[in-house]
Enzyme design. Structure first.
Site, mmCIF file in Angstrom:
data_model
loop_
_atom_site.group_PDB
_atom_site.id
_atom_site.type_symbol
_atom_site.label_atom_id
_atom_site.label_comp_id
_atom_site.label_asym_id
_atom_site.label_seq_id
_atom_site.Cartn_x
_atom_site.Cartn_y
_atom_site.Cartn_z
ATOM 1 N N LYS A 67 116.721 122.551 -54.733
ATOM 2 C CA LYS A 67 116.079 122.552 -56.062
ATOM 3 C C LYS A 67 114.704 123.215 -55.975
ATOM 4 C CE LYS A 67 116.557 117.905 -57.311
ATOM 5 N NZ LYS A 67 116.199 116.742 -58.137
ATOM 6 N N LYS A 69 112.251 121.851 -54.470
ATOM 7 C CA LYS A 69 111.253 120.774 -54.593
ATOM 8 C C LYS A 69 110.874 120.296 -53.197
ATOM 9 C CE LYS A 69 111.006 118.155 -58.796
ATOM 10 N NZ LYS A 69 111.041 116.848 -59.403
HETATM 11 N N1 C2G Z 1 110.104 111.027 -65.967
HETATM 12 C C1 C2G Z 1 109.531 110.396 -67.079
HETATM 13 N N2 C2G Z 1 108.185 110.428 -67.241
HETATM 14 C C2 C2G Z 1 107.389 111.058 -66.335
HETATM 15 C C3 C2G Z 1 107.960 111.677 -65.206
HETATM 16 C C4 C2G Z 1 109.340 111.650 -65.038
HETATM 17 O O1 C2G Z 1 110.257 109.819 -67.907
HETATM 18 N N3 C2G Z 1 106.037 111.058 -66.533
HETATM 19 C C5 C2G Z 1 111.571 110.986 -65.839
HETATM 20 C C6 C2G Z 1 112.177 112.384 -65.789
HETATM 21 O O2 C2G Z 1 112.364 112.885 -67.103
HETATM 22 C C7 C2G Z 1 113.502 112.135 -65.078
HETATM 23 C C8 C2G Z 1 113.184 110.945 -64.155
HETATM 24 O O3 C2G Z 1 111.929 110.383 -64.616
HETATM 25 O O4 C2G Z 1 114.502 111.729 -66.027
HETATM 26 C C9 C2G Z 1 113.010 111.370 -62.714
HETATM 27 O O5 C2G Z 1 112.028 112.400 -62.684
HETATM 28 P P1 C2G Z 1 111.943 113.298 -61.338
HETATM 29 O O6 C2G Z 1 111.836 112.407 -60.176
HETATM 30 O O7 C2G Z 1 110.935 114.367 -61.565
HETATM 31 O O8 C2G Z 1 113.421 113.905 -61.323
HETATM 32 P P2 C2G Z 1 113.817 115.447 -61.378
HETATM 33 O O9 C2G Z 1 113.121 116.166 -60.297
HETATM 34 O O10 C2G Z 1 113.635 115.864 -62.778
HETATM 35 O O11 C2G Z 1 115.363 115.407 -60.950
HETATM 36 O O12 C2G Z 1 119.959 116.187 -61.517
HETATM 37 C C10 C2G Z 1 118.763 115.794 -62.155
HETATM 38 C C11 C2G Z 1 117.605 115.822 -61.195
HETATM 39 O O13 C2G Z 1 117.871 115.068 -60.035
HETATM 40 C C12 C2G Z 1 116.357 115.283 -61.883
#
Ligand code: C2G
Length: 178
Positions: A67, A69
């Site tokens: 990804k 990341k």
């Molecule tokens: N999130 C949130 N508020 C934030 C940060 C994140 O609601 N301030 C939510 C994101 O929208 C997501 C979840 O927390 O639904 C996890 O965020 P991340 O760990 O950044 O996940 P991501 O890298 O977006 O990976 O297949 C989908 C991916 O694995 C999602």
């Protein structure tokens, strides 16, 4: 002597009258959950209120590399933290983008939810379950936490020291001119 019989004989659990169909609503989401913060917590809390069972796919270190990341916290710790959150019933590893359909079917998922930074991205799953996007928690993100932590990075401190060295030499130079 007349043996009293109970007013209602306990029927075998197999009998129709005792077989109660309990509807369980299963919710599924995915995430990296690096440097776990209140935005992640608020999402999981809202999800645990949306159903009876909450399953969270946590992306593995390998999947995060694909990804693009760079995570700070290794998968085992990120999965342990998410699994310890009240309301989370099961953590599964997220190893690729394609597994969602299979996970929805195998876990009999009713509701797939992500934060709205993903709005529309998973609508193709609507033939399998309800798909929803919830508002993100404003003001916190893993990347902003990393930026704050960067100040503590020794390489960054060295950069700051050499920049301050330049400034103090400039100040000395101009002080000699006055
Ligand atoms: N999130 C949130 N508020 C934030 C940060 C994140 O609601 N301030 C939510 C994101 O929208 C997501 C979840 O927390 O639904 C996890 O965020 P991340 O760990 O950044 O996940 P991501 O890298 O977006 O990976 O297949 C989908 C991916 O694995 C999602």
């Amino acid at each position: 002597r007349h043996t009293p019989t109970t007013s209602c004989q306990i029927k075998s659990p197999r009998s129709r009258s005792l077989r109660i169909l309990v509807a369980v609503t299963t919710v599924l989401t995915y995430g990296t959950f690096d440097l776990f913060h209140v935005g992640h917590l608020r999402l999981l809390e809202r999800l645990s209120e949306r159903g009876d069972r909450l399953i969270v796919g946590v992306s593995t270190d390998n999947f995060n590399v694909s990804k693009g990341k760079q995570t700070v916290v290794p998968y085992a710790d990120r999965a342990a933290i998410v699994g310890a959150i009240k309301g989370v019933d099961l953590v599964i590893p997220e190893e690729n983008w394609e597994q969602k359909r299979q996970n929805i079917v195998e876990h009999d998922v009713d509701l797939f939810v992500m934060g709205d930074d993903w709005a529309g991205k998973f609508d193709d799953l609507q033939d399998l379950c309800t798909v929803e996007y919830l508002p993100r928690t404003v003001g916190v993100s893993t990347s902003s936490l990393k930026e704050i932590l960067r100040v503590l990075d020794p390489a960054h401190i060295e950069e700051m020291q050499s920049a301050l060295g330049v400034v103090s030499r400039l100040l000395d130079h101009y002080r000699d001119l006055t």
